[in-house]
Enzyme design. Structure first.
Site, PDB file in Angstrom:
ATOM      1  N   ARG A  75       0.543   6.668   7.416  1.00  0.00           N
ATOM      2  CA  ARG A  75       0.619   6.727   5.950  1.00  0.00           C
ATOM      3  C   ARG A  75       0.103   8.049   5.392  1.00  0.00           C
ATOM      4  NH1 ARG A  75       1.674   1.508   3.993  1.00  0.00           N
ATOM      5  NH2 ARG A  75       0.698  -0.223   5.086  1.00  0.00           N
TER       6      ARG A  75
ATOM      7  N   ASP B 299      14.797  -1.199   0.853  1.00  0.00           N
ATOM      8  CA  ASP B 299      15.593  -1.301   2.076  1.00  0.00           C
ATOM      9  C   ASP B 299      16.597  -2.444   1.887  1.00  0.00           C
ATOM     10  OD1 ASP B 299      16.350  -1.076   4.739  1.00  0.00           O
ATOM     11  OD2 ASP B 299      14.608  -2.116   5.524  1.00  0.00           O
TER      12      ASP B 299
ATOM     13  N   LYS C 220       0.814  -1.202   0.000  1.00  0.00           N
ATOM     14  CA  LYS C 220       0.000   0.000   0.000  1.00  0.00           C
ATOM     15  C   LYS C 220       0.850   1.254   0.000  1.00  0.00           C
ATOM     16  CE  LYS C 220      -2.754  -2.479   3.389  1.00  0.00           C
ATOM     17  NZ  LYS C 220      -3.063  -2.529   4.831  1.00  0.00           N
ATOM     18  N   GLY C 221       2.123   1.081   0.364  1.00  0.00           N
ATOM     19  CA  GLY C 221       2.966   2.239   0.667  1.00  0.00           C
ATOM     20  C   GLY C 221       3.191   3.218  -0.457  1.00  0.00           C
TER      21      GLY C 221
ATOM     22  N   GLU D  21       7.552   2.100  -6.252  1.00  0.00           N
ATOM     23  CA  GLU D  21       7.674   1.569  -4.889  1.00  0.00           C
ATOM     24  C   GLU D  21       7.949   2.724  -3.920  1.00  0.00           C
ATOM     25  OE1 GLU D  21       7.031  -0.350  -2.754  1.00  0.00           O
ATOM     26  OE2 GLU D  21       8.456  -1.964  -2.360  1.00  0.00           O
ATOM     27  N   ASP D  22       7.599   2.521  -2.661  1.00  0.00           N
ATOM     28  CA  ASP D  22       7.843   3.575  -1.670  1.00  0.00           C
ATOM     29  C   ASP D  22       9.300   3.595  -1.200  1.00  0.00           C
ATOM     30  OD1 ASP D  22       7.615   1.175  -0.291  1.00  0.00           O
ATOM     31  OD2 ASP D  22       6.194   1.904   1.198  1.00  0.00           O
TER      32      ASP D  22
ATOM     33  N   LYS E 201      17.435   3.006   0.887  1.00  0.00           N
ATOM     34  CA  LYS E 201      18.235   2.937   2.119  1.00  0.00           C
ATOM     35  C   LYS E 201      19.389   1.976   1.861  1.00  0.00           C
ATOM     36  CE  LYS E 201      15.015   2.439   5.666  1.00  0.00           C
ATOM     37  NZ  LYS E 201      14.544   1.772   6.904  1.00  0.00           N
TER      38      LYS E 201
ATOM     39  N   PHE F 289      14.358   4.501  10.343  1.00  0.00           N
ATOM     40  CA  PHE F 289      12.996   4.071  10.034  1.00  0.00           C
ATOM     41  C   PHE F 289      12.150   5.302   9.785  1.00  0.00           C
ATOM     42  CE2 PHE F 289       8.752   2.438  10.569  1.00  0.00           C
ATOM     43  CZ  PHE F 289       8.835   1.275   9.819  1.00  0.00           C
ATOM     44  N   VAL F 290      11.546   5.370   8.608  1.00  0.00           N
ATOM     45  CA  VAL F 290      10.797   6.565   8.226  1.00  0.00           C
ATOM     46  C   VAL F 290       9.319   6.256   8.027  1.00  0.00           C
ATOM     47  CG1 VAL F 290      12.711   7.880   7.238  1.00  0.00           C
ATOM     48  CG2 VAL F 290      11.541   6.205   5.817  1.00  0.00           C
TER      49      VAL F 290
ATOM     50  N   ASP G  18       4.394   3.390   6.543  1.00  0.00           N
ATOM     51  CA  ASP G  18       3.687   3.187   7.805  1.00  0.00           C
ATOM     52  C   ASP G  18       4.578   2.636   8.897  1.00  0.00           C
ATOM     53  OD1 ASP G  18       3.893   0.528   6.580  1.00  0.00           O
ATOM     54  OD2 ASP G  18       2.595  -0.114   8.226  1.00  0.00           O
TER      55      ASP G  18
HETATM   56  P1  IMP Z   1      12.842  -4.460   1.548  1.00  0.00           P
HETATM   57  O1  IMP Z   1      13.619  -4.648   2.822  1.00  0.00           O
HETATM   58  O2  IMP Z   1      13.650  -3.705   0.516  1.00  0.00           O
HETATM   59  O3  IMP Z   1      12.339  -5.774   1.039  1.00  0.00           O
HETATM   60  O4  IMP Z   1      11.598  -3.553   1.886  1.00  0.00           O
HETATM   61  C1  IMP Z   1      10.404  -4.157   2.296  1.00  0.00           C
HETATM   62  C2  IMP Z   1       9.361  -3.192   2.700  1.00  0.00           C
HETATM   63  O5  IMP Z   1       9.664  -2.794   4.029  1.00  0.00           O
HETATM   64  C3  IMP Z   1       9.177  -1.869   1.953  1.00  0.00           C
HETATM   65  O6  IMP Z   1       8.404  -1.979   0.784  1.00  0.00           O
HETATM   66  C4  IMP Z   1       8.440  -1.067   3.008  1.00  0.00           C
HETATM   67  O7  IMP Z   1       7.063  -1.366   2.970  1.00  0.00           O
HETATM   68  C5  IMP Z   1       9.041  -1.588   4.303  1.00  0.00           C
HETATM   69  N1  IMP Z   1      10.044  -0.648   4.842  1.00  0.00           N
HETATM   70  C6  IMP Z   1      11.383  -0.701   4.758  1.00  0.00           C
HETATM   71  N2  IMP Z   1      11.957   0.338   5.397  1.00  0.00           N
HETATM   72  C7  IMP Z   1      10.927   1.072   5.884  1.00  0.00           C
HETATM   73  C8  IMP Z   1      10.869   2.305   6.621  1.00  0.00           C
HETATM   74  O8  IMP Z   1      11.875   2.951   6.975  1.00  0.00           O
HETATM   75  N3  IMP Z   1       9.614   2.733   6.929  1.00  0.00           N
HETATM   76  C9  IMP Z   1       8.476   2.076   6.581  1.00  0.00           C
HETATM   77  N4  IMP Z   1       8.491   0.940   5.870  1.00  0.00           N
HETATM   78  C10 IMP Z   1       9.716   0.446   5.541  1.00  0.00           C
END
Ligand code: IMP
Length: 187
Positions: free
Chosen positions: A174, A112, A51-52, A108-109, A140, A161-162, A168
């Site tokens: 959100r 990470d 949803k992000g 994508e939002d 990140k 963490f944002v 969210d």
């Molecule tokens: P990934 O670690 O790249 O697989 O990211 C997975 C998901 O974790 C992202 O799509 C976000 O929904 C969530 N996420 C990662 N870092 C943050 C953050 O700092 N704030 C909020 N959601 C996060």
């Protein structure tokens, strides 16, 4: 200094602005122009990862000038704690139409660890699109576990963490128009 302080479940949640609404919109305008130049004359499917990415998606598609643009949505979730991913990703809802021979732009939002996008790229490749590119609002790099090609990046951030502007914490925050760093304090 904090811009938002909320008492929740016996703790203080403090959100301090990292990017204002104006900074986000200025960056989206530039990204929209760049993407429009790159995809001129092509049939593009912009895919929002729920949803992000919803606020970012809504603003970015309006910053692009692409007459051949269509929109679709998919849901991904990764199990894990509230602030850390486990890396186990699953599709919670799928695209409404095939993307064979289409140019797919994933919106994508935040990237990470990269595990979510790696999963999605592998999944989309099986559907034989003409191309797949990723546009992420935030990156990140400090947490990267797999390297995925990020074609468009809004902002590169430190390992914080944002929340806000779609992002969210436990499904909250959100709706904020800005992006802020989340910190906690025991009462
Ligand atoms: P990934 O670690 O790249 O697989 O990211 C997975 C998901 O974790 C992202 O799509 C976000 O929904 C969530 N996420 C990662 N870092 C943050 C953050 O700092 N704030 C909020 N959601 C996060």
């Amino acid at each position: 200094m904090s811009d938002l302080v909320t008492e929740y479940n016996g703790r203080l949640e403090k959100v301090t602005t990292m990017f204002t609404a104006e900074q986000i919109q200025a960056r989206i305008k530039a990204l929209g122009e760049e993407i429009s130049r790159d995809y001129q004359g092509k049939e593009v499917v912009a895919v929002a990862v729920l949803k992000g990415s919803v606020p970012f998606f809504a603003d970015l598609i309006r910053a692009m000038e692409l007459p051949g643009l269509s929109c679709d949505f998919l849901g991904l979730s990764s199990y894990g704690s509230r602030t850390e991913t486990s890396g186990v990703v699953r599709l919670t809802s799928d695209l409404s139409r095939p993307v064979v021979d289409k140019h797919v732009l994933v919106i994508e939002d935040i990237v990470d660890t990269g595990l979510t996008m790696q999963y999605l790229l592998e999944n989309l490749a099986t559907r034989k699109p003409a191309s797949v590119r990723i546009c992420t609002l935030l990156h990140k790099p400090a947490n990267e576990r797999v390297s995925v090609p990020l074609d468009y990046i809004g902002f590169t951030i430190e390992n914080e963490f944002v929340v806000g502007y779609g992002l969210d914490y436990d499904e909250r925050y959100r709706q904020l128009p800005f992006i802020g760093v989340m910190r906690f304090e025991d009462l």
